[in-house]
Design a protein around this motif. Structure first.
Motif, PDB file in Angstrom:
ATOM      1  N   PHE A  83       2.508  -1.057   4.821  1.00  0.00           N
ATOM      2  CA  PHE A  83       2.522  -0.951   3.364  1.00  0.00           C
ATOM      3  C   PHE A  83       3.961  -1.016   2.851  1.00  0.00           C
ATOM      4  O   PHE A  83       4.253  -1.699   1.862  1.00  0.00           O
ATOM      5  N   GLU A 123      -1.800   1.523  -5.119  1.00  0.00           N
ATOM      6  CA  GLU A 123      -2.283   2.301  -3.982  1.00  0.00           C
ATOM      7  C   GLU A 123      -3.435   3.165  -4.489  1.00  0.00           C
ATOM      8  O   GLU A 123      -3.303   3.828  -5.516  1.00  0.00           O
ATOM      9  N   CYS A 136      -2.294  -5.229   0.339  1.00  0.00           N
ATOM     10  CA  CYS A 136      -0.843  -5.071   0.451  1.00  0.00           C
ATOM     11  C   CYS A 136      -0.442  -4.269   1.683  1.00  0.00           C
ATOM     12  O   CYS A 136       0.383  -3.360   1.618  1.00  0.00           O
ATOM     13  N   SER A 139      -4.773  -0.579  -0.741  1.00  0.00           N
ATOM     14  CA  SER A 139      -3.755  -1.133  -1.622  1.00  0.00           C
ATOM     15  C   SER A 139      -4.110  -2.550  -2.042  1.00  0.00           C
ATOM     16  O   SER A 139      -4.898  -3.222  -1.389  1.00  0.00           O
ATOM     17  N   LYS A 197       5.847  -3.682   0.253  1.00  0.00           N
ATOM     18  CA  LYS A 197       6.584  -3.280  -0.956  1.00  0.00           C
ATOM     19  C   LYS A 197       8.004  -3.838  -0.916  1.00  0.00           C
ATOM     20  O   LYS A 197       8.517  -4.335  -1.919  1.00  0.00           O
TER      21      LYS A 197
END
Length: 171
Positions: free
Chosen positions: A3, A21, A126, A131, A7
């Motif tokens: 994750f 999230e 994601c 997410s 990001k």
């Protein structure tokens, strides 16, 4: 860690704050659609296949699409063989349920299926099973580093604009 790598990937476009999230799982197409409150078709699912070399290839397709083996073989020149869960993690750095074409462990070829072109925006995962991010088709293409749009899926859009059991049919 997956994750976080996603990001970090989005930082180059100043979009890391747009990664959502959730408190509930979005690991499957149906779970993600329910969590986000959209049609399952708008979930951009990432499928991992054995490539012709040692690296995998990723196909991102609409949530209601299925790989058409004949189209796949015709386009890529080899049979569609999905990776095992441990191979997916090894190749992408993402576990099943959070696989996406962003923040990848290895430099993998990414292809986007035309099944997603009918939507203004889609929602890929994601890097975790809870997410997603909302992206336009153009953003998805750019942010994923996709090679090209391909037509290798079938069965998508079959239930769109068709009356369900509880809908009336105009005569």
């Amino acid at each position: 860690m997956s994750f976080e790598s996603v990001k970090k990937h989005f930082e180059q476009w100043n979009r890391e704050q747009d990664v959502m999230e959730f408190e509930t799982s979005s690991a499957t197409v149906d779970q993600a659609a329910e969590t986000i409150g959209i049609s399952p078709a708008r979930i951009a699912k990432t499928l991992s296949f054995r490539g012709s070399e040692k690296n995998a290839i990723l196909i991102v397709a609409a949530g209601d699409a299925k790989i058409d083996n004949k189209k796949f073989r015709h386009f890529f020149g080899f049979k569609a063989r999905m990776l095992l869960p441990e191979e997916v993690l090894e190749q992408t750095g993402h576990a099943i349920g959070g696989v996406c074409p962003f923040g990848l462990k290895n430099d993998l070829a990414v292809y986007l299926d035309v099944s997603m072109r009918r939507f203004e925006t889609v929602f890929p995962a994601c890097g975790s099973s809870n997410s997603a991010i909302e992206l336009t088709k153009e953003e998805l293409f750019e942010y994923s580093g996709a090679k090209e749009w391909v037509d290798i899926c079938k069965a998508w859009g079959e239930n769109e604009n068709k009356p369900g059991i509880d809908q009336e049919i105009e005569v």
